[in-house]
Design a protein around this motif. Sequence first.
Motif, PDB file in Angstrom:
ATOM      1  N   PRO A  32      57.361 -55.322  -4.767  1.00  0.00           N
ATOM      2  CA  PRO A  32      58.784 -55.589  -4.597  1.00  0.00           C
ATOM      3  C   PRO A  32      59.565 -54.288  -4.519  1.00  0.00           C
ATOM      4  N   SER A  33      60.566 -54.255  -3.651  1.00  0.00           N
ATOM      5  CA  SER A  33      61.351 -53.036  -3.477  1.00  0.00           C
ATOM      6  C   SER A  33      62.217 -52.779  -4.706  1.00  0.00           C
ATOM      7  N   GLU A  34      62.455 -51.500  -4.987  1.00  0.00           N
ATOM      8  CA  GLU A  34      63.296 -51.107  -6.107  1.00  0.00           C
ATOM      9  C   GLU A  34      64.546 -50.417  -5.575  1.00  0.00           C
ATOM     10  N   THR A  35      65.588 -50.457  -6.366  1.00  0.00           N
ATOM     11  CA  THR A  35      66.856 -49.875  -5.962  1.00  0.00           C
ATOM     12  C   THR A  35      66.933 -48.420  -6.379  1.00  0.00           C
ATOM     13  N   LEU A  36      67.318 -47.562  -5.438  1.00  0.00           N
ATOM     14  CA  LEU A  36      67.599 -46.172  -5.744  1.00  0.00           C
ATOM     15  C   LEU A  36      69.105 -46.017  -5.857  1.00  0.00           C
ATOM     16  N   TYR A  37      69.592 -45.686  -7.060  1.00  0.00           N
ATOM     17  CA  TYR A  37      71.018 -45.510  -7.277  1.00  0.00           C
ATOM     18  C   TYR A  37      71.389 -44.053  -7.004  1.00  0.00           C
ATOM     19  N   PRO A  38      72.264 -43.798  -6.037  1.00  0.00           N
ATOM     20  CA  PRO A  38      72.598 -42.415  -5.677  1.00  0.00           C
ATOM     21  C   PRO A  38      73.529 -41.756  -6.691  1.00  0.00           C
ATOM     22  N   ILE A  39      73.537 -40.430  -6.635  1.00  0.00           N
ATOM     23  CA  ILE A  39      74.385 -39.593  -7.473  1.00  0.00           C
ATOM     24  C   ILE A  39      75.197 -38.698  -6.555  1.00  0.00           C
ATOM     25  N   THR A  40      76.423 -38.388  -6.930  1.00  0.00           N
ATOM     26  CA  THR A  40      77.161 -37.343  -6.232  1.00  0.00           C
ATOM     27  C   THR A  40      77.638 -36.310  -7.241  1.00  0.00           C
ATOM     28  N   ILE A  41      77.670 -35.054  -6.793  1.00  0.00           N
ATOM     29  CA  ILE A  41      78.256 -33.956  -7.553  1.00  0.00           C
ATOM     30  C   ILE A  41      79.332 -33.349  -6.670  1.00  0.00           C
ATOM     31  N   ASN A  42      80.591 -33.488  -7.079  1.00  0.00           N
ATOM     32  CA  ASN A  42      81.697 -33.008  -6.240  1.00  0.00           C
ATOM     33  C   ASN A  42      81.555 -33.513  -4.809  1.00  0.00           C
ATOM     34  N   ASP A  43      81.270 -34.807  -4.676  1.00  0.00           N
ATOM     35  CA  ASP A  43      81.152 -35.505  -3.386  1.00  0.00           C
ATOM     36  C   ASP A  43      79.897 -35.156  -2.594  1.00  0.00           C
ATOM     37  N   VAL A  44      78.979 -34.370  -3.165  1.00  0.00           N
ATOM     38  CA  VAL A  44      77.700 -34.089  -2.518  1.00  0.00           C
ATOM     39  C   VAL A  44      76.696 -35.144  -2.977  1.00  0.00           C
ATOM     40  N   GLU A  45      76.218 -35.977  -2.056  1.00  0.00           N
ATOM     41  CA  GLU A  45      75.317 -37.065  -2.444  1.00  0.00           C
ATOM     42  C   GLU A  45      73.889 -36.557  -2.643  1.00  0.00           C
ATOM     43  N   ILE A  46      73.254 -37.039  -3.700  1.00  0.00           N
ATOM     44  CA  ILE A  46      71.859 -36.727  -3.991  1.00  0.00           C
ATOM     45  C   ILE A  46      71.108 -38.040  -4.155  1.00  0.00           C
ATOM     46  N   ARG A  47      70.049 -38.191  -3.378  1.00  0.00           N
ATOM     47  CA  ARG A  47      69.169 -39.346  -3.498  1.00  0.00           C
ATOM     48  C   ARG A  47      67.816 -38.824  -3.976  1.00  0.00           C
ATOM     49  N   VAL A  48      67.543 -39.036  -5.257  1.00  0.00           N
ATOM     50  CA  VAL A  48      66.313 -38.531  -5.863  1.00  0.00           C
ATOM     51  C   VAL A  48      65.115 -39.116  -5.120  1.00  0.00           C
ATOM     52  N   GLY A  49      64.169 -38.235  -4.780  1.00  0.00           N
ATOM     53  CA  GLY A  49      63.010 -38.655  -4.011  1.00  0.00           C
ATOM     54  C   GLY A  49      63.210 -38.533  -2.513  1.00  0.00           C
ATOM     55  N   GLU A  50      64.439 -38.184  -2.090  1.00  0.00           N
ATOM     56  CA  GLU A  50      64.730 -38.062  -0.661  1.00  0.00           C
ATOM     57  C   GLU A  50      65.436 -36.748  -0.326  1.00  0.00           C
ATOM     58  N   THR A  51      66.426 -36.363  -1.108  1.00  0.00           N
ATOM     59  CA  THR A  51      67.216 -35.164  -0.831  1.00  0.00           C
ATOM     60  C   THR A  51      66.401 -33.911  -1.109  1.00  0.00           C
ATOM     61  N   THR A  52      66.539 -32.912  -0.234  1.00  0.00           N
ATOM     62  CA  THR A  52      65.816 -31.646  -0.422  1.00  0.00           C
ATOM     63  C   THR A  52      66.676 -30.632  -1.167  1.00  0.00           C
ATOM     64  N   VAL A  53      66.011 -29.605  -1.691  1.00  0.00           N
ATOM     65  CA  VAL A  53      66.711 -28.516  -2.361  1.00  0.00           C
ATOM     66  C   VAL A  53      67.666 -27.823  -1.393  1.00  0.00           C
ATOM     67  N   LEU A  57      71.702 -26.639  -1.557  1.00  0.00           N
ATOM     68  CA  LEU A  57      72.145 -25.257  -1.361  1.00  0.00           C
ATOM     69  C   LEU A  57      73.140 -25.162  -0.207  1.00  0.00           C
ATOM     70  N   ASP A  58      72.890 -25.927   0.846  1.00  0.00           N
ATOM     71  CA  ASP A  58      73.794 -25.908   2.004  1.00  0.00           C
ATOM     72  C   ASP A  58      75.181 -26.422   1.648  1.00  0.00           C
ATOM     73  N   GLN A  59      75.264 -27.252   0.618  1.00  0.00           N
ATOM     74  CA  GLN A  59      76.553 -27.796   0.179  1.00  0.00           C
ATOM     75  C   GLN A  59      77.208 -26.931  -0.895  1.00  0.00           C
ATOM     76  N   GLY A  60      76.622 -25.775  -1.176  1.00  0.00           N
ATOM     77  CA  GLY A  60      77.235 -24.835  -2.105  1.00  0.00           C
ATOM     78  C   GLY A  60      76.855 -25.008  -3.559  1.00  0.00           C
ATOM     79  N   LEU A  61      75.925 -25.913  -3.861  1.00  0.00           N
ATOM     80  CA  LEU A  61      75.489 -26.063  -5.243  1.00  0.00           C
ATOM     81  C   LEU A  61      74.566 -24.905  -5.619  1.00  0.00           C
TER      82      LEU A  61
END
Length: 210
Positions: A32-53, A57-61
């Motif tokens: 069964p599929s599971e839900t990935l709940y996204p996170i944002t830091i100062n409007d920069v979205e992070i999807r754990v397991g998908e977003t790269t480092v 860095l490109d967004q200034g973090l």
Amino acid sequence: MKKHLATVLAILFGIVLITGCGQSKEPEAEEPSETLYPITINDVEIRVGETTVQALLDQGLNITVSEMGSGGVSDITTYEVDPETDLEPNSYYSGASIWISDTIFAHISMATDEETVKLGEATIARLEFSMVSATPEERSVVTFNGVPVGEISEEKAHEMFPDFTAFDNGMLQYGLEYSYSLTFSPEDHMLYNFYVEKEYDVDWNGTDTE
């Protein structure tokens, strides 16, 4: 097997080789599929397991690692990660941090796939936020599933995540693919610490090598 790179990152990152899963000749039932709940830091979205480092860095973090010298906690040197550093395939790295403000930071771990990649191409495998001394307004620079953290009370979290398991001042969800943990202040019952983690098949019983 745990290893250490022969660079400053070797001192700062723990490396755990991911063991490969054996392939079954018989088809398996679809999980069964599971839900990935996204996170944002100062409007920069992070999807754990998908977003790269590199995407962060490109967004200034600013992603850093810290090395403690012989003087202890008063002798700490902080380095910015180098996105051009080569990382080993099928490996898991931890020990880096994202400082968001003086009162908010996140520990970050990353994972690599089946080929050697640059650090910038590694995938975010885990984020754990600490906001113990931040006010609710300061915490709201981070959102979890679209809601500012400063607005997530224990009661609201139960409405947002009814399938999570509750315990005193906290909630947990351990899935086959994603894990979550939320911790609330015993004083005002507001969220001040949480993590999101993508599960990997890791041999945690490896031995250290120099």
